[in-house]
Design an enzyme around this catalytic site. Sequence first.
Site, PDB file in Angstrom:
ATOM      1  N   CYS A 120      14.972  45.758  -7.383  1.00 27.09           N
ATOM      2  CA  CYS A 120      13.623  45.576  -6.838  1.00 27.09           C
ATOM      3  C   CYS A 120      13.610  45.618  -5.318  1.00 27.09           C
ATOM      4  CB  CYS A 120      13.028  44.257  -7.320  1.00 27.09           C
ATOM      5  SG  CYS A 120      13.008  44.100  -9.097  1.00 27.09           S
ATOM      6  N   ASN A 151       5.505  43.150 -12.681  1.00 32.11           N
ATOM      7  CA  ASN A 151       6.616  43.443 -11.777  1.00 32.11           C
ATOM      8  C   ASN A 151       6.957  44.940 -11.882  1.00 32.11           C
ATOM      9  OD1 ASN A 151       9.076  43.714 -10.488  1.00 32.11           O
ATOM     10  ND2 ASN A 151      10.023  41.925 -11.440  1.00 32.11           N
ATOM     11  N   HIS A 166       7.693  40.798  -2.719  1.00 31.97           N
ATOM     12  CA  HIS A 166       7.904  41.491  -3.995  1.00 31.97           C
ATOM     13  C   HIS A 166       7.195  40.698  -5.093  1.00 31.97           C
ATOM     14  CE1 HIS A 166       9.582  43.157  -7.525  1.00 31.97           C
ATOM     15  NE2 HIS A 166      10.465  42.199  -7.737  1.00 31.97           N
TER      16      HIS A 166
END
Length: 328
Positions: free
Chosen positions: A113, A283, A253
Amino acid sequence: MQAAGILGTGSYLPEKVVTNQDLEQVVDTSDEWITTRTGIKERRQARPDQATSDLCLEAARQALADANTGPEEIDLVIVATVTPDMMFPATACLVQDRLRASGAAAFDLEAGCSGFMYGLALASQMIATGSLRKALVIGAETFSRIINWEDRGTCVLFGDGAGAAVVGPVPEGLGVLSFYLGSDGEGGKWLYQPAGGSRLPASAETVAGRMHTIHMHGNEVFKYAVRVMEEASLTALSRCGLTPREVDFFVPHQANIRIVEAARKRLDIPPEKAFLNIHRCGNISSASIPLALDEASKAGRMHFGDTVLLAAFGAGFTWGAAVLKWAK
Ligand code: UT7
């Protein structure tokens, strides 16, 4: 050194919306559990005919238009992803070809990520040293292809989408002021896709064992993430002589609303200065930050000269934070 910053952004979310109610039909879960434990209400899912490069292309075209930049001006295409079209060639090469960015080098970057943060750091440094003029940094994922729809601990979390940024020269004092990247491979065992590489090549057994899907120990990732988001942010800020109080806008994030909120509170950044879209997107790993930047920019949440803090963590473990003076 030439100052480097974001000249334009773009993003793409597939049309299909998968709600928590939809997932109640698939696994033993509830809208109430997903909402309170993660903040997610819905996520997007790519069409069967769409691969990661297709999502990249949509976001990249928007970013080029936003930056008033032609594909021929791009010297480097980086695609950050954990869900490439295929093992090789790189998804970035497929994008380079379809954009007709004929003067560009291209490669994929795999840092979970944190991938976009790694790509932004790399591109801005290459611009700073004069190695290239403009780069296209894309984060894109089609998580729906590697989800185990029988695992309620992971299938509710992830979504598909893409975000892109054109990185290029900006006036002195603007653009990327500092960044900080890190990793801890010991955490690799908590979030991974076991099969499909050289360790466990695809076989009837790996497919039957669902080993081509996401495996995660959510609790371990959670604890690490909260700590590292704060530490990475403070390190990046200190590297350019700033403190969290001087941050105008925080783009974390979007992994879990509880992680984002914990990091924000630890940094003492007020809620109105933080960007959140996890309720709509889930996500989306490396697409998370560039997508958020694009949405925030287009919604007028960031202004020319604002101090913007970006922070991410992910599989690896990896993490990264950057401080930007918004140059658009
Ligand atoms: O970008 C990096 C990628 N990953 C992440 O950021 C994930 C980080 N971790 C998390 O976000 C959280 O750990 C999760 C959202 C994944 C899980 O939340 P949690 O509060 O850590 O829950 P848990 O794993 O401790 O599970 C608590 C309970 C368990 O039941 P028992 O054993 O207490 O009976 C789970 O089986 O919740 C159960 N559970 C669910 N229940 C309903 C797990 N997933 C679900 C679900 N629906 N979808």
